[in-house]
Write an enzyme that holds these catalytic residues in place. Structure first.
Site, mmCIF file in Angstrom:
data_model
loop_
_atom_site.group_PDB
_atom_site.id
_atom_site.type_symbol
_atom_site.label_atom_id
_atom_site.label_comp_id
_atom_site.label_asym_id
_atom_site.label_seq_id
_atom_site.Cartn_x
_atom_site.Cartn_y
_atom_site.Cartn_z
ATOM 1 N N HIS A 84 1.021 -1.336 -0.280
ATOM 2 C CA HIS A 84 0.312 0.293 0.232
ATOM 3 C C HIS A 84 1.077 1.257 -0.121
ATOM 4 C CE1 HIS A 84 -2.928 -2.787 2.439
ATOM 5 N NE2 HIS A 84 -2.804 -2.974 1.278
ATOM 6 N N ILE A 85 1.560 1.272 -1.528
ATOM 7 C CA ILE A 85 2.475 2.359 -1.846
ATOM 8 C C ILE A 85 1.919 3.914 -1.609
ATOM 9 C CG2 ILE A 85 3.997 3.241 -2.439
ATOM 10 C CD1 ILE A 85 4.411 0.852 -4.146
#
Length: 547
Positions: A468-469
């Protein structure tokens, strides 16, 4: 150099966020061109690649990188694309292709909770967002209507209108978790971009249990669905267009972008407005690559914050054997969780978290364990049946606070096109580590309530990355400490916007895609306002044809 291309609006990145922003702008009458570095993929080939691969647990296996637009690969070995500068590895996985990384996401489409955007004011940590949850609510709704989100009423995130669909059918294993953990822990159905019935021309989920790496029946909303809907609205998509420079004029307005084709021929695309919609690693990389004599530190970077505040949702976990047969692997892979630990006064001391139950078939992992243990023959079959029926896993999903030292920079190494690779500088601080320690008590209590034996905690101090950048181009009201404003417009360039999880100032505890889509729809509205009331349009569309 080939002939120039041009459009009213040029979007860089054909993932779910960029495609839905482009779709909305095209629906308002703009000519929109999307440039995507990677190739166009065919679902049938991905499904075949998954079914033929011996690496069933590796969700990147069906998505080999292209030579001209590489992405990180770690199995069977690190391909060295995302360089690690320490002190803690940030092994992000993402796909550079038309449709982007949601080709193989879990489709969790959670909203934040209202306090997630005020943690500095409420708890003295992190930063506040430049907008409220109430401002996001209608954009969440529109995003949910487009993606087709199925959810229950007990998510803990307030809403003004119901979900488009009721929850997906509850797997037996999750039912037993819900029944046996109550009332200590309320187990709720995850909100997911996955059809619980026919919706928007796509079928209901039939429980293939391969949501990652690929939903074979198109029940799960993917970035390619967004791309196809954008094209239906008139958007033109150019695959294999590796943007390597954003060009500005003397006044600081963006004038064009430059890309390489796979044969390294150079192309220039002009436009009136530009949207950077790659992910939180490739987008800041491109801004830094576009440094000039006027902007020696890169574009949109007068604050020095481009690439900084890199976040994710690290996890620790517990695996154990329940005292009854649960047979994970029937239904969606990630159907249920405990979400009552997402907020509270404790946030001044340690990170909040969500507890997530996997529903991935355990046959593959148990088989590998038994082989490692040297178990063969009749005993192998006996052990496989017993363990695969009872083995379960619960993980936490931890918040990471924004830290400018956690960042994406340019590596001195270059890829095959001669473009510098991205380089990650990352650490997990005590705020997050304290929460991991606290969650161990929850893990133990859950195992106790399930009659668990054979408890195996993840290695001490080791965290799994959830891909989940987040952060790296944070939004804020102060140009000295943020990259974009509350509408995604860069502080430094009047006609350059960013649509990405990278604009989120904090990560909270929820998968970030739905929030990024909601923000992108809001940005598109800011660029080119709808001619009619947005909410009315969304609901009319839903009632007329999507249901």
């Amino acid at each position: 150099m080939s002939a120039q291309q041009s459009a009213d609006i040029v979007v860089i990145g054909a993932g779910i966020v960029g495609a839905l922003a482009a779709r909305r702008l095209a629906q308002q009458g703009a000519s929109v061109l999307i440039l995507e570095a990677g190739p166009r993929l065919e679902r049938a080939r991905i499904v075949a690649a998954f079914r033929n691969s011996p690496l069933k647990g590796n969700w990147m296996a069906p998505y080999p990188p292209s030579a001209w637009a590489p992405h990180p690969i770690y199995v069977p070995k690190d391909n060295g694309y995302l360089k690690q500068a320490g002190p803690y590895p940030y092994q992000a996985e993402y796909i550079r292709a038309v449709g982007g990384t949601t080709w193989h996401w879990a489709a969790q489409a959670w909203r934040l909770v209202p306090n997630d955007v005020r943690i500095k004011s409420l708890y003295g940590v992190g930063v506040d967002w430049p907008l409220t949850y109430e401002e996001l609510d209608p954009w969440y709704q529109e995003a949910e209507e487009i993606l087709g989100v199925a959810g229950a009423d007990n998510t803990g995130s307030p809403r003004q209108h119901p979900f488009p669909m009721e929850p997906v059918a509850e797997p037996w294993s999750m039912r037993r978790f819900r029944e046996r953990l109550a009332p200590v822990y309320p187990v709720v159905a995850n909100t997911v971009a996955r059809n619980s019935r026919g919706y928007d021309g796509r079928p209901a989920c039939v429980g293939n249990n391969s949501c990652q790496p690929i939903c074979p029946v198109n029940a799960q909303y993917l970035g390619i669905n967004a791309v196809e809907s954008a094209e239906a609205a008139g958007v033109k998509v150019v695959p294999n267009a590796v943007v390597y420079r954003i060009e500005h004029d003397a006044g600081g307005r963006i004038a064009a972008v430059h890309y390489y084709a796979p044969d390294k021929s150079e192309h220039r695309v002009t436009g009136q407005t530009f949207i950077l919609a790659a992910n939180g690693i490739e987008s800041p990389k491109l801004l830094l690559l576009s440094a000039s004599s006027k902007y020696p530190n890169g574009l949109a970077n007068s604050s020095g914050m481009v690439g900084r505040h890199l976040m994710d949702h690290p996890s620790t976990s517990l695996t154990f054997y329940a005292d009854e047969e649960l047979w994970l692997g029937r239904g969606p892979q990630s159907p249920s969780s405990i979400n009552t630990l997402r907020d509270g006064a404790f946030r001044s001391q340690h990170a909040p978290y969500r507890l997530d139950f996997t529903n991935i078939s355990q046959v593959y992992s148990v088989t590998n364990d038994l082989i490692k243990e040297g178990v063969y023959g009749a005993e192998f079959e006996k052990q496989l049946r017993w363990r695969a029926a009872r083995q379960v896993n619960v993980k936490n999903v931890l918040e990471v606070l924004p830290n400018p030292d956690n960042r994406i920079a340019l590596s001195s190494e270059k890829d095959a096109m001669g473009i510098p690779k991205p380089e990650a500088h990352y650490a997990i601080d005590d705020y997050t580590r304290r929460a991991a320690e606290v969650s161990k008590a929850d893990f133990a209590r859950i195992a106790e309530l399930m009659g668990g034996i054979g408890l195996r905690y993840s290695a001490e101090g080791q965290f799994a990355n959830n891909q989940h950048i987040t952060g790296t181009m944070s939004m804020g009201n102060d140009p000295a400490s943020s990259v974009v404003d509350a509408f995604g417009r860069t502080h430094d360039h009047e006609n350059l916007f960013v649509c990405s999880t990278g604009v989120m100032p904090t990560a909270a505890t929820m998968n970030s895609t739905l929030t990024a889509v909601a923000l992108a729809l809001r940005t598109a509205e800011h660029i080119l306002p709808a001619k009619q009331a947005r909410t009315a349009t969304a609901h009319t569309s839903h009632e007329a044809g999507l249901a």
